[in-house]
Scaffold this motif. Sequence first.
Motif, mmCIF file in Angstrom:
data_model
loop_
_atom_site.group_PDB
_atom_site.id
_atom_site.type_symbol
_atom_site.label_atom_id
_atom_site.label_comp_id
_atom_site.label_asym_id
_atom_site.label_seq_id
_atom_site.Cartn_x
_atom_site.Cartn_y
_atom_site.Cartn_z
ATOM 1 N N THR A 114 0.911 -1.445 0.036
ATOM 2 C CA THR A 114 -0.340 0.171 -0.335
ATOM 3 C C THR A 114 0.723 1.226 -0.055
ATOM 4 O OG1 THR A 114 -1.792 -1.118 0.983
ATOM 5 C CG2 THR A 114 -1.596 1.152 1.384
ATOM 6 N N TRP A 115 1.981 1.064 0.810
ATOM 7 C CA TRP A 115 2.668 2.749 0.744
ATOM 8 C C TRP A 115 3.414 2.767 -0.769
ATOM 9 C CZ3 TRP A 115 8.238 2.898 0.392
ATOM 10 C CH2 TRP A 115 9.149 3.932 0.919
ATOM 11 N N ILE A 116 3.948 1.896 -1.111
ATOM 12 C CA ILE A 116 4.325 1.725 -2.267
ATOM 13 C C ILE A 116 3.911 2.138 -3.432
ATOM 14 C CG2 ILE A 116 5.311 -0.191 -3.512
ATOM 15 C CD1 ILE A 116 7.630 1.250 -3.373
ATOM 16 N N VAL A 117 2.879 1.864 -3.557
ATOM 17 C CA VAL A 117 1.705 2.511 -4.672
ATOM 18 C C VAL A 117 1.070 3.889 -4.636
ATOM 19 C CG1 VAL A 117 1.412 0.008 -5.722
ATOM 20 C CG2 VAL A 117 0.237 1.126 -3.482
ATOM 21 N N SER A 118 1.326 4.244 -3.701
ATOM 22 C CA SER A 118 0.443 5.298 -2.735
ATOM 23 C C SER A 118 1.708 6.258 -3.221
ATOM 24 C CB SER A 118 0.540 5.667 -1.629
ATOM 25 O OG SER A 118 1.208 5.827 -0.631
#
Length: 118
Positions: A114-118
């Motif tokens: 979730t963090w990397i695609v935000s």
Amino acid sequence: MIQLLNSEKVNLISAKISGKISKDEVEKIHSQIHEILKQNSKVDFYFILEDFDGYTLKGFWEDLKVDSAHISDYGKMALVGEKKWQEWAAKATDFFTSSEVKYFDLKDKELAKTWIVS
């Protein structure tokens, strides 16, 4: 061994890494870096380190060459691992680069995604 994973984000290299990384595997990632840089200014990474034992000597040397050539091309890095030294390596990478690097425990790999695609 590097097993590339599907990614919906066009500038993201996503992989599960285990065992020892060879020179050939680093070269495979290097070619992906070049493909992404043709269309994007930064390359993000999502690496799951499970049963990861490091590099072969040639693999380590190749990785150093790739990183030194592309260090300014790296964006966010999510490193998901299971060992304390992996967390330390992520912190060292964050310190020595302008990239945003975060370490996540294996149990938190969805949070990392979730963090990397935000």
